[in-house]
Design a protein around this motif. Sequence first.
Motif, PDB file in Angstrom:
ATOM      1  N   LEU A  27       0.640  -1.311  -0.117  1.00  0.00           N
ATOM      2  CA  LEU A  27       0.102   0.068  -0.073  1.00  0.00           C
ATOM      3  C   LEU A  27       0.895   1.165  -0.175  1.00  0.00           C
ATOM      4  O   LEU A  27       0.550   2.211  -0.733  1.00  0.00           O
ATOM      5  N   PRO A  28       1.932   1.411   0.853  1.00  0.00           N
ATOM      6  CA  PRO A  28       2.732   2.601   0.731  1.00  0.00           C
ATOM      7  C   PRO A  28       3.418   2.944  -0.560  1.00  0.00           C
ATOM      8  O   PRO A  28       3.214   4.072  -0.926  1.00  0.00           O
ATOM      9  N   GLN A  29       3.958   1.977  -1.335  1.00  0.00           N
ATOM     10  CA  GLN A  29       4.641   1.995  -2.403  1.00  0.00           C
ATOM     11  C   GLN A  29       3.529   2.385  -3.390  1.00  0.00           C
ATOM     12  O   GLN A  29       3.768   3.577  -4.262  1.00  0.00           O
ATOM     13  N   CYS A  30       2.481   1.817  -3.587  1.00  0.00           N
ATOM     14  CA  CYS A  30       1.222   2.165  -4.515  1.00  0.00           C
ATOM     15  C   CYS A  30       0.702   3.595  -4.220  1.00  0.00           C
ATOM     16  O   CYS A  30       0.545   4.054  -5.317  1.00  0.00           O
ATOM     17  N   LEU A  31       0.625   3.848  -3.098  1.00  0.00           N
ATOM     18  CA  LEU A  31       0.051   5.218  -2.787  1.00  0.00           C
ATOM     19  C   LEU A  31       1.193   6.297  -3.280  1.00  0.00           C
ATOM     20  O   LEU A  31       0.781   7.224  -4.042  1.00  0.00           O
ATOM     21  N   ALA A  32       2.450   5.971  -3.289  1.00  0.00           N
ATOM     22  CA  ALA A  32       3.491   7.081  -3.549  1.00  0.00           C
ATOM     23  C   ALA A  32       3.272   7.119  -5.020  1.00  0.00           C
ATOM     24  O   ALA A  32       3.622   8.241  -5.685  1.00  0.00           O
ATOM     25  N   ILE A  33       3.548   5.932  -5.798  1.00  0.00           N
ATOM     26  CA  ILE A  33       3.299   5.842  -7.264  1.00  0.00           C
ATOM     27  C   ILE A  33       2.098   6.684  -7.743  1.00  0.00           C
ATOM     28  O   ILE A  33       2.051   7.658  -8.669  1.00  0.00           O
ATOM     29  N   PHE A  34       0.920   6.465  -6.889  1.00  0.00           N
ATOM     30  CA  PHE A  34      -0.354   7.070  -7.374  1.00  0.00           C
ATOM     31  C   PHE A  34      -0.260   8.755  -7.188  1.00  0.00           C
ATOM     32  O   PHE A  34      -0.372   9.488  -8.195  1.00  0.00           O
ATOM     33  N   ASN A  35       0.338   9.157  -6.136  1.00  0.00           N
ATOM     34  CA  ASN A  35       0.533  10.547  -5.921  1.00  0.00           C
ATOM     35  C   ASN A  35       1.487  11.118  -6.941  1.00  0.00           C
ATOM     36  O   ASN A  35       1.252  12.327  -7.352  1.00  0.00           O
ATOM     37  N   HIS A  36       2.580  10.538  -7.272  1.00  0.00           N
ATOM     38  CA  HIS A  36       3.246  11.151  -8.336  1.00  0.00           C
ATOM     39  C   HIS A  36       2.842  11.101  -9.867  1.00  0.00           C
ATOM     40  O   HIS A  36       3.019  11.869 -10.475  1.00  0.00           O
ATOM     41  N   LEU A  37       2.102  10.019 -10.028  1.00  0.00           N
ATOM     42  CA  LEU A  37       1.332  10.082 -11.509  1.00  0.00           C
ATOM     43  C   LEU A  37       0.344  11.397 -11.378  1.00  0.00           C
ATOM     44  O   LEU A  37       0.279  12.057 -12.401  1.00  0.00           O
ATOM     45  N   LEU A  38      -0.363  11.594 -10.282  1.00  0.00           N
ATOM     46  CA  LEU A  38      -1.228  12.792 -10.218  1.00  0.00           C
ATOM     47  C   LEU A  38      -0.562  13.821 -10.245  1.00  0.00           C
ATOM     48  O   LEU A  38      -0.898  14.963 -11.198  1.00  0.00           O
ATOM     49  N   GLU A  39       0.971  14.147 -10.106  1.00  0.00           N
ATOM     50  CA  GLU A  39       1.616  15.451 -10.163  1.00  0.00           C
ATOM     51  C   GLU A  39       2.073  15.459 -11.759  1.00  0.00           C
ATOM     52  O   GLU A  39       2.374  16.399 -12.132  1.00  0.00           O
ATOM     53  N   THR A  40       2.489  14.335 -12.235  1.00  0.00           N
ATOM     54  CA  THR A  40       3.440  14.312 -13.458  1.00  0.00           C
ATOM     55  C   THR A  40       2.673  13.886 -14.607  1.00  0.00           C
ATOM     56  O   THR A  40       3.015  14.979 -15.693  1.00  0.00           O
ATOM     57  N   CYS A  41       1.532  13.302 -14.670  1.00  0.00           N
ATOM     58  CA  CYS A  41       0.907  12.674 -15.910  1.00  0.00           C
ATOM     59  C   CYS A  41       0.026  14.075 -16.385  1.00  0.00           C
ATOM     60  O   CYS A  41      -0.271  14.864 -15.668  1.00  0.00           O
ATOM     61  N   ARG A  42      -0.244  13.765 -17.808  1.00  0.00           N
ATOM     62  CA  ARG A  42      -0.862  14.795 -18.511  1.00  0.00           C
ATOM     63  C   ARG A  42      -2.649  14.511 -17.785  1.00  0.00           C
ATOM     64  O   ARG A  42      -3.187  13.577 -17.805  1.00  0.00           O
ATOM     65  N   PRO A  43      -3.213  15.869 -17.339  1.00  0.00           N
ATOM     66  CA  PRO A  43      -4.263  15.674 -16.772  1.00  0.00           C
ATOM     67  C   PRO A  43      -5.537  15.019 -17.504  1.00  0.00           C
ATOM     68  O   PRO A  43      -6.379  14.510 -16.822  1.00  0.00           O
ATOM     69  N   LYS A  44      -5.340  15.350 -19.006  1.00  0.00           N
ATOM     70  CA  LYS A  44      -6.408  14.887 -19.605  1.00  0.00           C
ATOM     71  C   LYS A  44      -6.688  13.319 -19.466  1.00  0.00           C
ATOM     72  O   LYS A  44      -7.686  12.940 -19.281  1.00  0.00           O
TER      73      LYS A  44
END
Length: 606
Positions: A86-103
């Motif tokens: 869970l901690p690693q997945c949460l960290a990946i998830f949060n990084h994607l929210l910051e980095t990936c294209r919003p659309k």
Amino acid sequence: MKTAGMALEQLSEVVQRCQALPDDSYTTEDHNIFTVAGQTCIEEGNSAQVLSIVLDEKNQEIVRCMGWNLLPPLIQVLLKKEDKNLPQCLAIFNHLLETCRPKELLIGLLEQLEQDDPDTIAESLHLLLKPLQKVLVRLGGRKASSLGMALSSVLDQVAKLPLPHTKEQEEDDVFSFCRCCTDMIDFVRPFVQEVRHNLLNNEMQSETANRTVGRQGKDKEDELRTELLKFCMKSLSHPLLEVHLKDPDTLALSPLRTFATEILNILGSIGESLSSLVHQPLLKRKQVPGFLEEEVRYPKESLASLAHLVFVHHLAADTFPTVFSPVFSLRCNIEHVSVLLSRTEESKLQKGLELYEKSLVRVEDGSLRADLLEIKTFLTVPQNLIKVMTICPKHELRTKGLKVFQLSIDKFNTEAKYRFFQYMLKTSNHSGVEGYIIKNIKNQIDIALQPGNSNVWFEGIQLMPLLRKVFILPDGPETDLLQYLDRVMESLNLLRYLVIRDKVTENQTGIWTELYKVEDVFMKPLRVGVNMSRAHYERELQNTMEAKKSKAKEESVLSVSVGGEELPSMTPESQIQALHSALHTFDMIESVLARIEELIEVKDNL
């Protein structure tokens, strides 16, 4: 089937290959390998290695373009909560929210929002609304249509959850419906604040600036405002039109009541006047270029729900000007009542009755003029009330319908009552309703005959056309007396009252002038009808008793009509009881008729 090791190896290879490529020039094959390998790694528990790859500075462009494909397995882990990764997945998830294209993030998150199981729906909403909000904020001025798409998906999901109807269900919130309502309000808050801020800025700008520099920004603001307005209108229709809000005395902290209050607050914040919305049926709203058509923008059911919240639950009542008279409010609200009472759902019928009652109570008795009956809804609403009173399966609603029906009669002045009674006798097509109207006519005549209460409508020459509609048998002597029993008995009671109350010498009601016509079109055909009906039912009773004596089979059923409907298959005992009951009814009609004839004879001889 890829093993975890193979998937990790493939992921590393595709990432390494893509590092050497120019930005955003990755092939379809690169995308596919990254997606399948990355998702497999997360599913197989290699989240730590994926996190390392995702955070690597050299891979940020790859993550920006392709990272959103990792959302499905990540969200599954986050929903389970107890996963060791869970901690690693949460960290990946949060990084994607910051980095990936919003659309692309928006599409990925909305796909994961789609669930069918009530438990999963609530958890998904609770988990994903904050990330969705963050992604939409990142879209800046291009977010209006995306916000609309997100809100539509969220409301569709919430609509799948069971509604809490009782106080206990709202308190326990087993399916987290109330929590979802709270989450939705939190979700839209920054966008509401943005629209509010824009509106305040526009007010401060000069008219010239509005026409030139500020026009493009205003278009964007209007689009955002339109999406929030759609959300409020949909929420007013579902869930707020389908749930019963608890009063503060019943439930001090009601999440549903809070949700309703917040929806009304949002409407005010985005520049919608609650007063104008409630009174919209009578107020011409300005036509704004680019706005949706009026009925699409302001659905009738949503406005009816809003009126109910304001007038029945007194939400946002302090925002309403006090200049509107009770009659004007009734005139507006009856349009909303008409919408609600034309539906079949019990929640909408109940709200229609409540809104009509609250609107009528504020109006002075005997004050509504007859010209209101020229307005279509003042005639269609009583017709809808009759349906509630006569065919609604819920006893409480039938009783409430009758109470509100009488209340509406009490508010008319004498001319309006007269014309209303004429219309109802002509159109109701229901013996019970017609009997109730005739009883009201009797009461109005009684009031008119009291000293000092004289009026032109319920005595003298004006009264006779109304009485002619009362003293008539729908089908002459062949009228089904059991079906029309309520009407016939109230007509006889009225005639008896007139003969006793009005002296031949005074003839205030005109009954003594018209009596010969009443005898010809009502009393004589009624006596013939009673005799014909009694003869028929006596014959049926004799046949049934003979059949019982000869021990005929129970399934041989007589065709017996009571109240206009053929009786179902019954035992001979039940048939005999029903036939005796019918004969008793004919005796009762004949007894009252004979008493009236005696009274007429006595009065004539005075």
